[in-house]
Design an enzyme around this catalytic site. Sequence first.
Site, PDB file in Angstrom:
ATOM      1  N   PRO A   2     -36.723 -30.573  -6.079  1.00  0.00           N
ATOM      2  CA  PRO A   2     -36.324 -30.890  -4.699  1.00  0.00           C
ATOM      3  C   PRO A   2     -35.599 -32.231  -4.614  1.00  0.00           C
ATOM      4  O   PRO A   2     -36.074 -33.236  -5.132  1.00  0.00           O
ATOM      5  CB  PRO A   2     -37.660 -30.950  -3.951  1.00  0.00           C
ATOM      6  CG  PRO A   2     -38.657 -30.300  -4.834  1.00  0.00           C
ATOM      7  CD  PRO A   2     -38.164 -30.462  -6.236  1.00  0.00           C
ATOM      8  N   GLU A   3     -34.431 -32.222  -4.005  1.00  0.00           N
ATOM      9  CA  GLU A   3     -33.678 -33.450  -3.772  1.00  0.00           C
ATOM     10  C   GLU A   3     -33.726 -33.728  -2.268  1.00  0.00           C
ATOM     11  O   GLU A   3     -34.458 -33.054  -1.545  1.00  0.00           O
ATOM     12  CB  GLU A   3     -32.239 -33.276  -4.291  1.00  0.00           C
ATOM     13  CG  GLU A   3     -32.209 -32.909  -5.779  1.00  0.00           C
ATOM     14  CD  GLU A   3     -30.799 -32.728  -6.347  1.00  0.00           C
ATOM     15  OE1 GLU A   3     -29.853 -33.319  -5.808  1.00  0.00           O
ATOM     16  OE2 GLU A   3     -30.663 -31.983  -7.328  1.00  0.00           O
TER      17      GLU A   3
END
Length: 267
Positions: A2-3
Amino acid sequence: MPELPEVENVIRSLVNKVSGKKIASVEIITPSIVYKRTDFIDLVKDKTIVTLERRGKYIIIRLDEGNLLIHLRMTGKLLFNGEIGKHTHLKIDFTDGNYLIYNDVRKFGRINYLSNDELNIYLKTKVGLEPGLMELEAFKTKLMNKRGPLKKILLDQTVIAGIGNIYADEILFASGIHPLTETSKLKDEDYIILFDNIRGILEKAILAGGSTIRDYVNGDGTAGGFQDAHQVYGRGGKECICCGCTLEKIKVAGRTTVYCPICQRIR
Ligand SMILES: [Zn+2]
């Protein structure tokens, strides 16, 4: 992993569901998930969640006293009333019968309890510019002071917070800049293009619900849709969407990097 856009979507999916809820109990199933704190349960129990915030790739759960700082790393998931299973490492029960769980297949994620002062110091020293709030001059100065390939600098969370491997490749492609470019080779207009693309691409990805490459879902289990808009990430060996030539794959800072040798010429 996840960014920024994925973490933002986790927060947006959870903030209305958990804000105002009082924590009845905390169950730590996998102790290594909780960062260096033996009194974690005592600190969190009986507290009320005020709100959720994001800083870079961090989730901050603001309590009426102190904060939970969460990093999902590779495969962490924060789920409201989610399915409890062998990858559930922490469970927070609320007084109204609802609950929040932390699931993580790889177990690289971390949850930490920090006082307001501890949190402020941590964010100030470890977390760089926030893309949605940064100003062009500060961005430019910060990048100019860094040496090494631009992609590596974009991945450095102490420079700009929130960009990971997916969005770094997409941002560089959209900017027409080769991932190995040194900042000394960047012109004023490159900084402007880069700045605009960082903000623009992250914002578009947020609105699309983030990118689901392997198993990312938000806090209510919904996958993202931005993976369909990727122009280079995961497309090594395929045709460039702009010029039709073959996209190349190299390693930068240990990360697989895809770029177009024509649209992103080395300088
Ligand atoms: Zn191209």
